[in-house]
Design a protein around this motif. Structure first.
Motif, short mmCIF file in Angstrom:
data_model
loop_
_atom_site.label_atom_id
_atom_site.label_comp_id
_atom_site.label_asym_id
_atom_site.label_seq_id
_atom_site.Cartn_x
_atom_site.Cartn_y
_atom_site.Cartn_z
N CYS A 1 0.82 -1.21 0.00
CA CYS A 1 0.00 0.00 0.00
C CYS A 1 0.86 1.26 0.00
O CYS A 1 1.92 1.32 0.64
N CYS A 2 0.38 2.29 -0.70
CA CYS A 2 1.11 3.56 -0.78
C CYS A 2 0.83 4.45 0.43
O CYS A 2 1.51 5.46 0.63
N GLY A 3 -0.22 4.10 1.19
CA GLY A 3 -0.53 4.89 2.38
C GLY A 3 -1.68 5.85 2.25
O GLY A 3 -2.03 6.53 3.21
N PHE A 4 -2.31 5.91 1.06
CA PHE A 4 -3.41 6.86 0.89
C PHE A 4 -4.65 6.38 1.64
O PHE A 4 -4.96 6.88 2.70
N GLY A 5 -5.35 5.43 1.09
CA GLY A 5 -6.50 4.84 1.79
C GLY A 5 -7.61 5.80 2.11
O GLY A 5 -8.33 5.60 3.10
N GLY A 6 -7.77 6.88 1.33
CA GLY A 6 -8.86 7.82 1.58
C GLY A 6 -8.75 8.50 2.93
O GLY A 6 -7.79 9.23 3.20
N THR A 7 -9.71 8.25 3.81
CA THR A 7 -9.70 8.90 5.13
C THR A 7 -8.53 8.45 6.00
O THR A 7 -8.18 9.13 6.96
N PHE A 8 -7.90 7.32 5.65
CA PHE A 8 -6.73 6.86 6.41
C PHE A 8 -5.63 7.93 6.39
O PHE A 8 -4.96 8.17 7.40
N ALA A 9 -5.44 8.57 5.22
CA ALA A 9 -4.39 9.58 5.09
C ALA A 9 -4.66 10.79 5.98
O ALA A 9 -3.73 11.52 6.35
N VAL A 10 -5.93 11.03 6.31
CA VAL A 10 -6.30 12.15 7.16
C VAL A 10 -6.21 11.76 8.64
O VAL A 10 -5.67 12.50 9.46
N LYS A 11 -6.73 10.58 8.96
CA LYS A 11 -6.77 10.15 10.36
C LYS A 11 -5.41 9.71 10.88
O LYS A 11 -5.12 9.85 12.07
N PHE A 12 -4.58 9.16 9.99
CA PHE A 12 -3.28 8.64 10.41
C PHE A 12 -2.20 9.22 9.51
O PHE A 12 -1.49 8.51 8.80
N GLN A 13 -2.07 10.53 9.57
CA GLN A 13 -1.20 11.25 8.64
C GLN A 13 0.26 10.78 8.69
O GLN A 13 0.89 10.55 7.65
#
Length: 246
Positions: free
Chosen positions: A177-189
């Motif tokens: 995974c590149c780390g984006f994941g939609g809201t994942f990038a916001v919640k776990f910056q």
């Protein structure tokens, strides 16, 4: 003359708003291989952002509208430049509409919706876009949605390997995974950025000129890191590559 394959464009909201050129390049490619392309301007979101944020009821409302925007018509396909959104429609809608009157309608759509590269290779049997040319070397990022939700791995590589002047250099952990994941990038910056850093480092280690994928969401995330670090590699969506040189 054979009847053109009818295709309804499914353009994700973020592609429409942020990467319209990619959508237009997909149209260019589809028309070049003989498809009759249609676009319903009433379409909006597939409901994935709401679903990922935990708003299942709201997501179901958006998904219901999506079914209305793409009614079942024999012989027509729904094609998108985003495996992430295709995965949402193909898989998650099954949960949203389970046991409801919309379930049968979804089954029909499920069999007709495809990401661009799997449509070209697996449905039309095309692995070369005539005239496509881009000099340089590329490495490919397997997005989580493309690989795990849609089973897409070889189709984009086949198409890219047949682009004139373009050579593949596989990077380490291409499927990570590149780390984006939609809201994942916001919640776990912090975690998201660290994952992007790792992905970009693997891409840079190949010496490739381009980092290519099927998903603009992943590429948007990775490009932000690349720009910040001023790294010598360019992100490209596969539709933009296939539309190059002609």
């Amino acid at each position: 003359m054979p009847t053109p394959t009818a295709v309804d464009l499914f353009i994700p909201c973020f592609v429409d708003q942020l990467f319209p050129a990619t959508a237009m390049n997909m149209v260019k490619v589809l028309e070049a291989v003989g498809c009759e392309v249609h676009y319903n301007s009433n379409q909006t979101c597939c409901g994935q952002p709401a679903y990922n944020a935990g708003f299942k009821a709201e997501s179901c409302e958006v998904a219901t509208k999506f079914l209305k925007d793409f009614p079942n018509e024999p012989g027509r396909y729904v094609v998108s430049p985003s495996a992430s959104c295709v995965g949402m429609v193909r898989n998650t809608y099954a949960e949203l509409f389970d046991g409801t009157p919309r379930q049968t309608q979804h089954y029909g759509l499920q069999r007709r919706v495809f990401e661009l590269t799997e449509f070209l290779v697996d449905v039309l049997g095309i692995n070369t876009i005539p005239g496509a040319a881009l000099p340089g070397q590329y490495t490919y990022h397997d997005s989580c949605s493309a690989l795990r939700e849609c089973g897409i791995k070889e189709a984009p590589r086949q198409l890219l390997d047949n682009v004139q002047g373009l050579t593949r250099l596989e990077m380490a952990e291409a499927e990570t995974c590149c780390g984006f994941g939609g809201t994942f990038a916001v919640k776990f910056q912090a975690i998201s950025v660290a994952m992007a850093e790792q992905k970009v480092e693997h891409a840079l280690a190949t010496g490739a000129d381009y980092l290519i994928s099927t998903d603009t969401s992943c590429l948007m995330h990775l490009d932000a890191y690349i720009r910040r670090e001023k790294s010598p590699i360019k992100t490209l969506h596969i539709a933009d590559v296939l539309a190059s040189g002609w």
